[in-house]
Design an enzyme around this catalytic site. Sequence first.
Site, PDB file in Angstrom:
ATOM      1  N   TYR A  44       3.395   2.795 -13.405  1.00  0.00           N
ATOM      2  CA  TYR A  44       3.439   2.269 -12.033  1.00  0.00           C
ATOM      3  C   TYR A  44       2.295   2.918 -11.264  1.00  0.00           C
ATOM      4  CZ  TYR A  44       5.930   0.742  -7.770  1.00  0.00           C
ATOM      5  OH  TYR A  44       6.280   0.163  -6.576  1.00  0.00           O
ATOM      6  N   ARG A  97      -3.655  -9.461  -3.092  1.00  0.00           N
ATOM      7  CA  ARG A  97      -3.656  -8.140  -2.431  1.00  0.00           C
ATOM      8  C   ARG A  97      -2.943  -7.168  -3.357  1.00  0.00           C
ATOM      9  NH1 ARG A  97      -0.254  -4.753  -1.946  1.00  0.00           N
ATOM     10  NH2 ARG A  97       1.200  -5.259  -0.292  1.00  0.00           N
ATOM     11  N   LYS A 115       6.505  -3.770 -12.161  1.00  0.00           N
ATOM     12  CA  LYS A 115       7.697  -3.822 -11.291  1.00  0.00           C
ATOM     13  C   LYS A 115       8.930  -4.172 -12.117  1.00  0.00           C
ATOM     14  CE  LYS A 115       5.903  -3.323  -7.026  1.00  0.00           C
ATOM     15  NZ  LYS A 115       6.355  -2.489  -5.919  1.00  0.00           N
ATOM     16  N   GLU A 187       5.357 -10.548  -4.664  1.00  0.00           N
ATOM     17  CA  GLU A 187       4.716  -9.232  -4.727  1.00  0.00           C
ATOM     18  C   GLU A 187       3.209  -9.355  -4.570  1.00  0.00           C
ATOM     19  OE1 GLU A 187       6.821  -6.318  -5.544  1.00  0.00           O
ATOM     20  OE2 GLU A 187       5.038  -5.389  -4.708  1.00  0.00           O
ATOM     21  N   ASP A 188       2.671  -8.572  -3.679  1.00  0.00           N
ATOM     22  CA  ASP A 188       1.216  -8.431  -3.530  1.00  0.00           C
ATOM     23  C   ASP A 188       0.481  -9.752  -3.302  1.00  0.00           C
ATOM     24  OD1 ASP A 188       1.948  -5.819  -3.811  1.00  0.00           O
ATOM     25  OD2 ASP A 188       0.546  -5.343  -5.423  1.00  0.00           O
ATOM     26  N   ASP A 210       8.899  -7.880  -1.529  1.00  0.00           N
ATOM     27  CA  ASP A 210       8.988  -6.438  -1.714  1.00  0.00           C
ATOM     28  C   ASP A 210       8.100  -5.688  -0.720  1.00  0.00           C
ATOM     29  OD1 ASP A 210       9.802  -4.160  -3.093  1.00  0.00           O
ATOM     30  OD2 ASP A 210       8.047  -4.212  -4.400  1.00  0.00           O
ATOM     31  N   ASP A 211       6.914  -6.215  -0.447  1.00  0.00           N
ATOM     32  CA  ASP A 211       5.964  -5.516   0.426  1.00  0.00           C
ATOM     33  C   ASP A 211       6.430  -5.524   1.880  1.00  0.00           C
ATOM     34  OD1 ASP A 211       3.976  -4.978  -1.665  1.00  0.00           O
ATOM     35  OD2 ASP A 211       3.936  -7.161  -1.768  1.00  0.00           O
ATOM     36  N   ASN A 352      -1.284   2.538  -1.331  1.00  0.00           N
ATOM     37  CA  ASN A 352      -1.442   2.776  -2.767  1.00  0.00           C
ATOM     38  C   ASN A 352      -2.744   2.176  -3.260  1.00  0.00           C
ATOM     39  OD1 ASN A 352       1.184   3.940  -3.122  1.00  0.00           O
ATOM     40  ND2 ASN A 352       2.044   1.890  -2.930  1.00  0.00           N
TER      41      ASN A 352
HETATM   42  N1  LIG Z   1       4.527   2.672  -0.394  1.00  0.00           N
HETATM   43  C1  LIG Z   1       4.973   1.448  -0.590  1.00  0.00           C
HETATM   44  O1  LIG Z   1       6.096   1.224  -1.060  1.00  0.00           O
HETATM   45  C2  LIG Z   1       4.111   0.288  -0.227  1.00  0.00           C
HETATM   46  C3  LIG Z   1       2.800   0.473   0.098  1.00  0.00           C
HETATM   47  N2  LIG Z   1       2.028  -0.602   0.453  1.00  0.00           N
HETATM   48  C4  LIG Z   1       0.623  -0.346   0.708  1.00  0.00           C
HETATM   49  O2  LIG Z   1       0.304  -0.631   2.043  1.00  0.00           O
HETATM   50  C5  LIG Z   1      -1.041  -1.070   2.109  1.00  0.00           C
HETATM   51  C6  LIG Z   1      -1.107  -2.294   2.985  1.00  0.00           C
HETATM   52  O3  LIG Z   1      -0.361  -3.352   2.414  1.00  0.00           O
HETATM   53  P1  LIG Z   1      -0.038  -4.663   3.282  1.00  0.00           P
HETATM   54  O4  LIG Z   1       0.605  -4.306   4.549  1.00  0.00           O
HETATM   55  O5  LIG Z   1       0.644  -5.596   2.384  1.00  0.00           O
HETATM   56  O6  LIG Z   1      -1.525  -5.185   3.542  1.00  0.00           O
HETATM   57  P2  LIG Z   1      -2.010  -6.184   4.656  1.00  0.00           P
HETATM   58  O7  LIG Z   1      -3.323  -6.671   4.207  1.00  0.00           O
HETATM   59  O8  LIG Z   1      -0.950  -7.159   4.984  1.00  0.00           O
HETATM   60  O9  LIG Z   1      -2.210  -5.237   5.954  1.00  0.00           O
HETATM   61  C7  LIG Z   1      -3.201  -4.273   6.072  1.00  0.00           C
HETATM   62  C8  LIG Z   1      -3.325  -3.915   7.534  1.00  0.00           C
HETATM   63  O10 LIG Z   1      -4.191  -2.799   7.646  1.00  0.00           O
HETATM   64  C9  LIG Z   1      -5.153  -3.073   8.648  1.00  0.00           C
HETATM   65  N3  LIG Z   1      -6.387  -2.350   8.373  1.00  0.00           N
HETATM   66  C10 LIG Z   1      -7.271  -2.558   7.384  1.00  0.00           C
HETATM   67  N4  LIG Z   1      -8.286  -1.682   7.486  1.00  0.00           N
HETATM   68  C11 LIG Z   1      -8.034  -0.922   8.578  1.00  0.00           C
HETATM   69  C12 LIG Z   1      -8.710   0.140   9.209  1.00  0.00           C
HETATM   70  N5  LIG Z   1      -9.854   0.626   8.726  1.00  0.00           N
HETATM   71  N6  LIG Z   1      -8.156   0.671  10.322  1.00  0.00           N
HETATM   72  C13 LIG Z   1      -7.006   0.197  10.803  1.00  0.00           C
HETATM   73  N7  LIG Z   1      -6.312  -0.799  10.245  1.00  0.00           N
HETATM   74  C14 LIG Z   1      -6.820  -1.351   9.144  1.00  0.00           C
HETATM   75  C15 LIG Z   1      -5.350  -4.575   8.599  1.00  0.00           C
HETATM   76  O11 LIG Z   1      -5.929  -4.970   9.828  1.00  0.00           O
HETATM   77  P3  LIG Z   1      -6.305  -6.493  10.180  1.00  0.00           P
HETATM   78  O12 LIG Z   1      -4.990  -7.174  10.311  1.00  0.00           O
HETATM   79  O13 LIG Z   1      -7.033  -6.358  11.455  1.00  0.00           O
HETATM   80  O14 LIG Z   1      -7.120  -6.997   9.031  1.00  0.00           O
HETATM   81  C16 LIG Z   1      -3.911  -5.023   8.394  1.00  0.00           C
HETATM   82  O15 LIG Z   1      -3.241  -5.078   9.627  1.00  0.00           O
HETATM   83  C17 LIG Z   1      -1.513  -1.262   0.672  1.00  0.00           C
HETATM   84  O16 LIG Z   1      -2.326  -0.178   0.317  1.00  0.00           O
HETATM   85  C18 LIG Z   1      -0.260  -1.213  -0.140  1.00  0.00           C
HETATM   86  O17 LIG Z   1      -0.472  -0.609  -1.401  1.00  0.00           O
HETATM   87  C19 LIG Z   1       2.520  -1.861   0.533  1.00  0.00           C
HETATM   88  C20 LIG Z   1       3.813  -2.098   0.219  1.00  0.00           C
HETATM   89  C21 LIG Z   1       4.691  -1.041  -0.244  1.00  0.00           C
HETATM   90  C1  LIG Z   2       4.301  -0.342  -3.776  1.00  0.00           C
HETATM   91  C2  LIG Z   2       3.828  -1.672  -3.467  1.00  0.00           C
HETATM   92  O1  LIG Z   2       4.568  -2.637  -3.544  1.00  0.00           O
HETATM   93  C3  LIG Z   2       2.466  -1.851  -3.048  1.00  0.00           C
HETATM   94  O2  LIG Z   2       1.737  -0.881  -2.875  1.00  0.00           O
HETATM   95  O3  LIG Z   2       2.075  -3.014  -2.879  1.00  0.00           O
HETATM   96 MG   LIG Z   3       3.511  -4.460  -3.617  1.00  0.00          MG
END
Ligand SMILES: NC(=O)C1=CN([C@@H]2O[C@H](COP(=O)(O)OP(=O)(O)OC[C@H]3O[C@@H](n4cnc5c(N)ncnc54)[C@H](OP(=O)(O)O)[C@@H]3O)[C@@H](O)[C@H]2O)C=CC1
Ligand SMILES: CC(=O)C(=O)O
Ligand SMILES: [Mg+2]
Length: 496
Positions: A44, A97, A115, A187-188, A210-211, A352
């Site tokens: 993972y 993504r 997953k 997912e993603d 999941d996200d 991540n």
């Molecule tokens: N720990 C866990 O269980 C999980 C972790 N994650 C992680 O979270 C991260 C984001 O995922 P997700 O929310 O799906 O992605 P999205 O693409 O949906 O969202 C990313 C957000 O970050 C913003 N962003 C990008 N670059 C910057 C920056 N330099 N400064 C400020 N804001 C910024 C984007 O802004 P804008 O909208 O303006 O483009 C957007 O709002 C990934 O790395 C993923 O691995 C996700 C799910 C689960």
């Molecule tokens: C953990 C997870 O789902 C992610 O980083 O997208």
């Molecule tokens: Mg994910």
Amino acid sequence: MHNLRQYQVPLQKYMAMMDLQETSERLFYKLLIDHVEELLPVVYTPTVGEACQKYGSIFRRPQGLFISLKEKGKILEVLKNWPQRNIQVIVVTDGERILGLGDLGCQGMGIPVGKLSLYTALGGVRPSACLPVTIDVGTNNENLLKDEFYIGLRQRRATGEEYAEFLHEFMTAVKQIYGEKVLIQFEDFANHNAFELLEKYGTTHLVFNDDIQGTASVVLAGLIAALKFVGGTLADQRFLFLGAGEAGTGIAELMALEMSKQTNVPVEEARKKIWLVDSKGLIVNSRWESLQHFKKPWAHEHEPINELVDAVKAIKPTVLIGTSGVGRTFTKDVVEAMAALNDKPIILSLSNPTSQSECTAEEAYKWSQGRAIYASGSPFAPIEYEGKTLVPGQANNAYIFPGLGLGLIMSGAIRVHNDMLLAASEALAAQVTWENFDKGLIYPPFTNIRKISAQIAADVAAKAYELGLATRLPQPKDLVKYAESCMYSPTYRCYR
Ligand SMILES: NC(=O)C1=CN([C@@H]2O[C@H](COP(=O)(O)OP(=O)(O)OC[C@H]3O[C@@H](n4cnc5c(N)ncnc54)[C@H](OP(=O)(O)O)[C@@H]3O)[C@@H](O)[C@H]2O)C=CC1
Ligand SMILES: CC(=O)C(=O)O
Ligand SMILES: [Mg+2]
């Protein structure tokens, strides 16, 4: 384990584990269950991220089911090619993504495969009931399009109606072949599709993102656990997010819902305690017209702020959450500002894999003089700080989706409801002990994850029955025991 430990390079361990999954599935799960803390980072995050990036060049045998645009009109036939028919969970991605690594096209297959191996190892869902799917609608990743080893369609991503029709054909075919109770975990996907798919199919299928939802549930659990030990309520907190996409707004919405339930205030009121920063700065009312729909509920009255550190100083959060996908954005200034405002600043860097984490455990502890309550999406090793060992927890949806999925399957649930996510959060938070927290953990260790998953499954199933969404009747008397009895175990039987 002796063989695996010979490999120094994590990607080689990953490849060895994938070979094992192919050649001796039972042994693969036996190892993964018995050595979960050691092997989770291999199958993972973070290693699966590198595996997806290099998928074409490490490719040996196909895993999972690839459904490409070329198969439009024939998805049902393609699904029939899969050797198993009794499918209970599908994890599906379109690879746009992948973690915080961006568009990896159909190389994203590593994620559904990974997953689903956690569905089995951590949640006890039978391996033969799990189906990893990657929808290949092309990729906008120029490097992959030029890569001689890229295994997917060499075209830019299908969008609009073409994309929607293809996904609709997939969703319809899945229900037709596996029935109403198959769980489909998105997912993603990129956020411009993820919210829409969840909304569109949330009323007709058993779907879960999941996200958006799993991450929300795990973060809420960590906060409930932390507050149990440091005191105070959710409504006493001020939250600031870096990143306002699926994870950020998903977490924000579930927290607002929980605050609204706890304090009897309307959810709109609860949202006012939550602020988000995206790539253009703090989300404020003056940006309303240009905001994507999922950001609009978070636009509050404030002057625009561009820099995170200035937003910290202006909003004065007690909790800072990173969901930006951009590494090292919680700089020294940012962490110091949090530490100046709070005795025990809560700092979660969820992005991540490890390279994208907003800050490392060491940075969080060092820059807050060891005061931060810290957890990250990908694991960090314990840190020695002034004679004390601080153990960073892993705030990852892997704590939630296996148990949640098991609860849905064992109750025969037909829809996912937010109250089930809240039930999962509370079940997970209840497993965190003072001993865990004293070491710095706001999540229980993964070593007990199957027991934890059974507890989560039982509470989710109980909620499904309460909401009238369960179809497995009559309701089992002891849901925890029932959950445990449903779990697959890779036991070696004695035949003589
Ligand atoms: N720990 C866990 O269980 C999980 C972790 N994650 C992680 O979270 C991260 C984001 O995922 P997700 O929310 O799906 O992605 P999205 O693409 O949906 O969202 C990313 C957000 O970050 C913003 N962003 C990008 N670059 C910057 C920056 N330099 N400064 C400020 N804001 C910024 C984007 O802004 P804008 O909208 O303006 O483009 C957007 O709002 C990934 O790395 C993923 O691995 C996700 C799910 C689960
Ligand atoms: C953990 C997870 O789902 C992610 O980083 O997208
Ligand atoms: Mg994910």
